[in-house]
Each structure stands twice: as C-alpha cells, then as structure tokens.
Design a protein around this motif. Structure first.
Motif, PDB file in Angstrom:
ATOM      1  N   TYR A  83       0.790  -1.188  -0.035  1.00 22.31           N
ATOM      2  CA  TYR A  83       0.000   0.112  -0.051  1.00 22.31           C
ATOM      3  C   TYR A  83       0.751   1.280  -0.078  1.00 22.31           C
ATOM      4  N   HIS A 110      -6.077   1.917  -5.316  1.00 25.54           N
ATOM      5  CA  HIS A 110      -5.640   2.878  -4.509  1.00 25.54           C
ATOM      6  C   HIS A 110      -4.188   3.500  -4.818  1.00 25.54           C
ATOM      7  N   CYS A 135      -9.500   7.925  -0.675  1.00 24.07           N
ATOM      8  CA  CYS A 135      -9.915   7.969  -2.145  1.00 24.07           C
ATOM      9  C   CYS A 135     -11.132   6.847  -2.284  1.00 24.07           C
ATOM     10  N   CYS A 160      -6.203   6.990   3.828  1.00 28.31           N
ATOM     11  CA  CYS A 160      -6.396   7.559   2.664  1.00 28.31           C
ATOM     12  C   CYS A 160      -7.913   7.446   2.472  1.00 28.31           C
ATOM     13  N   CYS A 216     -10.180   3.106  -1.354  1.00 29.43           N
ATOM     14  CA  CYS A 216     -10.012   3.223   0.022  1.00 29.43           C
ATOM     15  C   CYS A 216     -11.486   3.251   0.815  1.00 29.43           C
TER      16      CYS A 216
HETATM   17 ZN   LIG Z   1      -6.754   5.603  -1.463  1.00 30.18          ZN
END
Ligand SMILES: [Zn+2]
Length: 598
Positions: free
Chosen positions: A172, A209, A191, A189, A194
């Motif tokens: 990650y 991600h 995003c 995160c 995620c």
């Molecule tokens: Zn992410």
C-alpha cells in the motif's frame, strides 16, 4: 513535425507543460491514459500508426551500432513529413539523441531510479542531449513517494505500472512510503478505492488506491510548481526515503544544472525550514552575487552590522526603525541573516532578501554560523571600511562576527555596541555614540547608490557605474518606488530629462525604458541580449523567432531584444539556452519596442 509538447512554467528543473493531444494534458502527468505502444507496428518498415492526435505513440527502441553512418541514422528520424501525431521515442539516458520525437522514454529507468548518483547522472545526461521542449518519460518506476523528486529533477511523464504492480503484491503506497497491506489497521487515505471497508479491501483495491495516490501526488506537485514552491515541499517530503534525500543533496551539488533552470525572481516565499535551504540555488546565488558583483559605495561611512528582522523589507520593521534613528545616515547598514547571509541596505528588497521566512528559535546551527561567516568574510575582502560596528546580540550573530574578525586577512577591528538586546535604550545609545562625528550621507546618495547596487547585482560586476555613470542620473519618487532619469540630455531646470528605468519594489530589480536599454547596450556592462529574426515583436517573443541568446539569461532577467528591424526591452520567460533550443513557447515578454527603419 514535432510540436506536441510545450513548457509553460518552470520551477527549478521542474516544469509545467502541455502535451497537445486532442484533449490537452497538463504535465507532469500519468501517461497511461493516452499512451499507445506501437512497438510491434514499426519494426520492419516506416509505416506509422495513423495518429489522430488523441494519443501519444511510443515508437520502438532503435539503437544503432557504433559507427553507423549519419545518413542511416537520419533515415530513422521520426519527424518525417508523413508523421503528424505526437510520438515518444525510446532511448538510453547515456546515449540519447534528438530524433524529432515530442517525448523520450528512458529505457534504463529501472536501473537508476532508487540510486541517487546514477539517477542524477542519467537525468543530466539525457537533458544535455535533448532539447528543452521535449518531455522526459520514465516508465515503470513512479510511486507516490518518489514522484516529487522525479519531477524536481526534470521528468515530465510517468506511468502507473509500478504502483499497480505493488498493489497486486499487497503493498500500500502513500507519499511517505509503503506498507504491507496486512500491517495496516486503518487505510490512511480517503480515495474511492479506500472507501471499501478495511476487512474486505482486496489487492485489486490496493492497486487502484496506489494509482489514485500517485495521481494525487502529481496534482500536489503541479500545484507546487504553479506556486513556485516545489522545493519547499521537497525538503520535507524527500525525508521519507534515503535515496530521495540523497538525490536532493546530489542535485544541489550540481550548481549548474539547477542554477540555469531557476528564476532570478518570483513572488513565492522561501520557507527556510531545513538545513538544505542553505544549499538552494536562490540562497547561494544571492550570496554569490553580493560577494562578487555588489560593491559598497558608502565609502565615507563605517559598516554597521545589524541582525535581520522577521518583517520584510527590514527597514519596515520596528527594530530597524530604531537602529536607523540611532545611526542617522552615518553608517552603511548591512543585515546578517540565516539563510541569506549578509544583505546590504541597498539590496533589502532584492529577491530573495524580502521573500523568505526563517524558523526562529534563537539557536544557530553550526552550518548556519559557518555559512553566514563565510559570506561576511568574502564581503569584507571585497569591500573596504574604515570601521566595523557590530550591533548584534550575544548568540550566533556575535560568534559569526568574532570568527570573521579573527581571520588574519580581515584587518579592520570590530567594535561591539550591543549591551544586552539590540533595541534597549542602552544599546541604541552605544550605537549612536559610536557613530559620533561620522559624516552623514544624503538621501540622493542613498537613492543613487541603491539603483547602482541593483544594477551591479542584476546585470554584473561594475554595471551600476557603467550604465548609470558617476553623476549622470537623477532619481524621483519615494523609495522603494524610484524612477531613474538621465541627467545629461538637456532636461530643463526642475525637469528630470529622459526616464531610463524604474525600480520594481516587489523584487528589488530594475525595469528599463528603451532609452535605458540603449544606454545599457552601449555601456561596458554585460548585456543580456536576445537576437531575433526580421520582425517587430509585440507583447512577446516566441522561441522560434530567437536566433541567438546570451547563455547567462535566466527566467526573470531583464533582456535587450535586437533584430534587423527592431530594438526592444523585456523580461525573459526562458533561460538563454532554452530560448535557443526550443521551437515552441514564449521566450520573452516585451515591455517596449521600437521599429528600426531600414
Ligand atoms: Zn486510497
């Protein structure tokens, strides 16, 4: 033709550019979305995929055995008339040469990314062999953590392949490094990938991600370039991996590569928050010019060394107003500061003297003391004073003064007037008393010396006297918004004559009028000249119109533009070498122009 890439903004070696596809792409960027690998299509003949301008076509790697005749090499150029689509050619960093492509993929990237010295050498080598207006593309190496460093070195395009692969391996990625997915309690995160709950987050999500994180890192980098502040970010961000920190330092050691690409002025403030700030081009350039171009003209007055202030320019600060009231024009004030070094009063507005913000703790590091002492030492070797009055507090400042004073080749003794703190009544009284009997200089002298000092700093050693004569100018306006006028061309009583230049208070530089530019060109001062073709430029000069340019020109420099039919003055938007290499983009803005009758 190869006109699908153009550089719009520069921040050191980092550039903000544009790949001119049907939907233009702002670089630095991820190339995957618009990339076509034509490797298999162009191996045996010269058929080129019919570009419709919507994709960047990567052409196969062509390496020629040593000794291949030039005609043979030329026959493989990609700027063939029937090729009218953006292309990327694959080359090795050490043997790259321009074959007419818009972008160059460095095939050996995986071998040098991750190793500071190898990376630096590869990028410098590739950049030296390829024109400035071509994009450099590294495939299979970018991560959210290293991409700021790649871009700062001069890379324009990367792809998401490594980030994706690492995701499928359960790694990650973030801007501060990589973690094994199974070690993460939370996903740091927000995003879309995620948003998946932690327990059902798969390696496929991780790959998604990682690419999102790389894209976010690129957005941040682009914004930093727009603001002229990538370096400040990098000094902190590069800490997360050893090779990134090493790379920052290794590029700093290569003065020429970064110096040529760094503007001489800008609006952005420098945050002096790390030891590496002392090695920045802007800082070293100021120290270099103050000790090799600037010359003190207040020769009847003692030198008064004072500490800098947080308020800029210094003369606007409370403490410097108090110093000024005690000095009363009887001393030449020079401020000592980390990270700039020494700042003579005439250059207090000159970039970056009023564009930095230092971390104030009262403690000086050995590196800061050593740096400022070295600049002061060089300053005193070049400028003679009858006396040096050091009005500085007992900390790093005092130690710097004592070190310089102890040097065998500095033969003027330092007198210390600060009793406790520099702005106590007692200290200010001592400063005032020390200057008793010294002659005061006039406002006119101060203004003229300021204009000449800026000319020395910006144009070169001796330029202030060469361009503005000994007594041949007048100044009007209120400091720092000074106007400079010729005093030798029949201006009537009370009228100042012809304007030569204006002081620009934001950057402490000069803007010339056509008359001033003529004087500059006709003087012995080094001229930053852009030679253009037979046309009269209006607004700007584009790179294709440039015939030649002084290699010393930097972004932000005042330049004279001359051609068979025009004489103009303006401000450079590219370095001199970039103007000559480039076939696209604005080379210089034009402020004033006159047509030359033929
Ligand atoms: Zn992410």
């Amino acid at each position: 033709m190869t006109d699908y890439f153009e550089v719009h903004e520069r921040d050191g070696a980092a550039r903000l550019g544009e790949v001119r596809l049907t939907d233009p792409v702002t670089t630095p960027a991820l190339a995957d979305p618009f990339l076509v690998d034509a490797g298999s299509l162009w191996t045996t003949d010269r058929d080129v995929p019919d570009g419709d301008g919507s994709v960047l076509t990567v052409l196969p790697h062509r390496s020629f055995p040593a000794g291949t005749r030039a005609e043979v090499r030329e026959s493989f150029r990609v700027d063939h008339p029937d090729l009218d689509a953006p292309t990327a050619a694959v080359v090795d960093s050490g043997s790259a040469r321009h074959v007419g492509a818009d972008a160059y993929v460095l095939a050996d990237a995986a071998g040098f990314v991750g190793h500071g010295e190898a990376f630096r050498d590869a990028i410098r080598s590739a950049r030296a062999s390829l024109p400035a207006d071509t994009a450099l593309f590294l495939s299979g190496v970018a991560t959210p953590a290293n991409v700021a460093t790649l871009v700062a070195a001069g890379i324009d395009l990367v792809d998401g392949s490594l980030a994706r692969t690492k995701g499928t391996e359960g790694k990650y990625l973030t801007a501060d490094g990589e973690r094994f997915l199974e070690d993460l309690t939370e996903l740091p995160c927000a995003c879309p990938a995620c948003a998946t709950p932690r327990e059902s987050f798969t390696r496929a999500d991780c790959a998604e991600h990682n690419v999102n994180a790389l894209e976010a890192a690129l957005r941040r980098v682009r914004e930093r370039i727009r603001a002229g502040r990538l370096r400040d970010y990098l000094e902190g961000q590069a800490r997360h991996e050893g090779w990134l920190t090493a790379t920052l330092r290794l590029f700093d050691d290569q003065w020429g590569y970064l110096e040529r690409r760094t503007p001489i002025l800008r609006d952005a403030e420098i945050t002096a928050a790390s030891a590496e700030t002392l090695d920045r081009v802007e800082i070293r350039r100021f120290a270099d010019r103050v000790t090799s171009r600037y010359r003190n003209r207040f020769t009847d007055q003692p030198l008064v060394l004072v500490p800098c202030s947080a308020t800029k320019p210094y003369s606007d600060s409370q403490s410097h107003r108090q110093f000024h009231d005690a000095i009363q024009w009887r001393g030449h004030t020079v401020s000592m500061t980390s990270p700039i070094g020494v700042v003579p009063q005439e250059l207090e507005t000159t970039y970056p003297a009023q564009h930095y913000d230092a971390v104030v703790t009262g403690d000086w590091s050995e590196a800061e003391i050593g740096f400022v002492a070295e600049v002061l030492r060089r300053y005193l070797r070049r400028n003679d004073y009858s006396r040096v009055i050091a009005h500085v507090p007992e900390d790093g400042y005092r130690e710097i003064c004592e070190r310089v004073e102890a040097d065998t080749d500095i033969d003027v003794p330092f007198e210390y007037t600060c009793v406790d703190h520099p702005t106590t009544d007692e200290s200010l009284g001592e400063l005032n008393a020390a200057l008793h009997g010294e002659p005061a200089y006039s406002k006119r002298e101060r203004e003229h010396n300021t204009v000449r000092a800026i000319a020395d700093y910006v144009l070169g050693d001796g330029a202030g006297d060469a361009v503005f004569g000994d007594a041949a100018i007048r100044t009007t306006g209120r400091y720092p918004k000074l106007q400079v006028w010729a005093d030798d061309d029949g201006g009537r009583e009370g009228e100042p004559g012809t304007q030569l230049a204006t002081m620009v208070p934001q950057y402490g530089t000069l803007s010339f009028t056509l008359r001033g530019a003529r004087r500059w060109v006709e003087s012995d001062a080094p001229t930053k000249r852009v030679t253009i073709d037979r046309f009269v430029p209006h607004g700007s000069v584009l790179a294709p119109g440039v015939v030649d340019a002084d290699p010393e020109i930097r972004v932000g420099d005042e330049v004279v533009i001359e051609g068979p039919t025009a004489f103009a003055v303006g401000r450079a938007e590219m370095s001199g070498p970039e103007m000559v290499e480039s076939t696209r983009g604005v080379a210089s803005e034009v402020r004033h122009v006159e047509e030359i009758a033929r």
